[in-house]
Design a protein around this motif. Structure first.
Motif, PDB file in Angstrom:
ATOM      1  N   PRO A   1     -94.970-106.256  68.461  1.00  0.00           N
ATOM      2  CA  PRO A   1     -94.707-107.486  69.210  1.00  0.00           C
ATOM      3  C   PRO A   1     -93.736-108.439  68.534  1.00  0.00           C
ATOM      4  N   ASN A   2     -93.591-108.377  67.236  1.00  0.00           N
ATOM      5  CA  ASN A   2     -92.713-109.304  66.521  1.00  0.00           C
ATOM      6  C   ASN A   2     -91.373-108.695  66.137  1.00  0.00           C
ATOM      7  N   HIS A   3     -91.098-107.506  66.601  1.00  0.00           N
ATOM      8  CA  HIS A   3     -89.882-106.807  66.188  1.00  0.00           C
ATOM      9  C   HIS A   3     -88.621-107.564  66.595  1.00  0.00           C
ATOM     10  N   ARG A   4     -88.593-108.080  67.800  1.00  0.00           N
ATOM     11  CA  ARG A   4     -87.412-108.821  68.261  1.00  0.00           C
ATOM     12  C   ARG A   4     -87.179-110.062  67.394  1.00  0.00           C
ATOM     13  N   LEU A   5     -88.258-110.782  67.062  1.00  0.00           N
ATOM     14  CA  LEU A   5     -88.146-111.957  66.198  1.00  0.00           C
ATOM     15  C   LEU A   5     -87.640-111.553  64.813  1.00  0.00           C
ATOM     16  N   TYR A   6     -88.148-110.439  64.297  1.00  0.00           N
ATOM     17  CA  TYR A   6     -87.717-109.929  62.999  1.00  0.00           C
ATOM     18  C   TYR A   6     -86.211-109.651  63.003  1.00  0.00           C
ATOM     19  N   LEU A   7     -85.725-109.014  64.059  1.00  0.00           N
ATOM     20  CA  LEU A   7     -84.294-108.723  64.149  1.00  0.00           C
ATOM     21  C   LEU A   7     -83.466-110.003  64.246  1.00  0.00           C
ATOM     22  N   GLU A   8     -83.946-110.991  64.969  1.00  0.00           N
ATOM     23  CA  GLU A   8     -83.235-112.266  65.067  1.00  0.00           C
ATOM     24  C   GLU A   8     -83.129-112.942  63.700  1.00  0.00           C
ATOM     25  N   ILE A   9     -84.207-112.900  62.953  1.00  0.00           N
ATOM     26  CA  ILE A   9     -84.205-113.502  61.615  1.00  0.00           C
ATOM     27  C   ILE A   9     -83.210-112.774  60.719  1.00  0.00           C
ATOM     28  N   LEU A  10     -83.206-111.451  60.772  1.00  0.00           N
ATOM     29  CA  LEU A  10     -82.254-110.680  59.964  1.00  0.00           C
ATOM     30  C   LEU A  10     -80.809-111.014  60.329  1.00  0.00           C
ATOM     31  N   ARG A  11     -80.533-111.172  61.610  1.00  0.00           N
ATOM     32  CA  ARG A  11     -79.171-111.474  62.051  1.00  0.00           C
ATOM     33  C   ARG A  11     -78.699-112.849  61.572  1.00  0.00           C
ATOM     34  N   ARG A  12     -79.636-113.769  61.411  1.00  0.00           N
ATOM     35  CA  ARG A  12     -79.271-115.115  60.946  1.00  0.00           C
ATOM     36  C   ARG A  12     -79.052-115.181  59.428  1.00  0.00           C
ATOM     37  N   MET A  13     -79.477-114.166  58.717  1.00  0.00           N
ATOM     38  CA  MET A  13     -79.342-114.168  57.258  1.00  0.00           C
ATOM     39  C   MET A  13     -77.911-113.837  56.861  1.00  0.00           C
ATOM     40  N   THR A  14     -77.496-114.407  55.744  1.00  0.00           N
ATOM     41  CA  THR A  14     -76.185-114.072  55.196  1.00  0.00           C
ATOM     42  C   THR A  14     -76.271-112.681  54.565  1.00  0.00           C
ATOM     43  N   PRO A  15     -75.135-112.041  54.330  1.00  0.00           N
ATOM     44  CA  PRO A  15     -75.174-110.744  53.640  1.00  0.00           C
ATOM     45  C   PRO A  15     -75.885-110.834  52.283  1.00  0.00           C
ATOM     46  N   GLU A  16     -75.670-111.928  51.582  1.00  0.00           N
ATOM     47  CA  GLU A  16     -76.313-112.102  50.278  1.00  0.00           C
ATOM     48  C   GLU A  16     -77.830-112.192  50.430  1.00  0.00           C
ATOM     49  N   GLN A  17     -78.286-112.884  51.455  1.00  0.00           N
ATOM     50  CA  GLN A  17     -79.724-112.999  51.692  1.00  0.00           C
ATOM     51  C   GLN A  17     -80.324-111.648  52.077  1.00  0.00           C
ATOM     52  N   ARG A  18     -79.614-110.879  52.885  1.00  0.00           N
ATOM     53  CA  ARG A  18     -80.117-109.559  53.270  1.00  0.00           C
ATOM     54  C   ARG A  18     -80.185-108.624  52.057  1.00  0.00           C
ATOM     55  N   LEU A  19     -79.185-108.717  51.187  1.00  0.00           N
ATOM     56  CA  LEU A  19     -79.204-107.897  49.978  1.00  0.00           C
ATOM     57  C   LEU A  19     -80.368-108.301  49.075  1.00  0.00           C
ATOM     58  N   ALA A  20     -80.578-109.601  48.916  1.00  0.00           N
ATOM     59  CA  ALA A  20     -81.699-110.089  48.106  1.00  0.00           C
ATOM     60  C   ALA A  20     -83.025-109.613  48.699  1.00  0.00           C
ATOM     61  N   LYS A  21     -83.148-109.629  50.023  1.00  0.00           N
ATOM     62  CA  LYS A  21     -84.365-109.167  50.682  1.00  0.00           C
ATOM     63  C   LYS A  21     -84.556-107.665  50.438  1.00  0.00           C
TER      64      LYS A  21
END
Length: 71
Positions: A7-27
């Motif tokens: 149920p939260n997959h769409r929200l998860y993808l939205e959060i990932l899209r808002r992250m900078t490349p540096e934030q995604r790498l850190a995650k």
């Protein structure tokens, strides 16, 4: 059709899209460390009598079995 409801997959993808490349790498690094810690925790529970050195050796052996030989 997805076999498991997420149920939260769409929200998860939205959060990932808002992250900078540096934030995604850190995650990614954070999740890698979490997976490593969980794996070691499981090995410690399964083999409580092993020394830290023996545990690290077993950890490396198990990881070696998981590697993708295509790379």
């Amino acid at each position: 059709m997805d076999p498991k409801p997420r149920p939260n997959h769409r929200l998860y993808l939205e959060i990932l899209r808002r992250m900078t490349p540096e934030q995604r790498l850190a995650k990614a690094f954070e999740l890698t460390e979490l997976a490593k810690a969980a794996f070691l925790y499981g090995l410690r529970r399964r083999f409580p009598g092993l020394s830290e050195q023996e545990l690290r050796k077993l950890y490396r052996e198990r990881l070696d079995k998981c590697r993708n030989l295509n790379y």
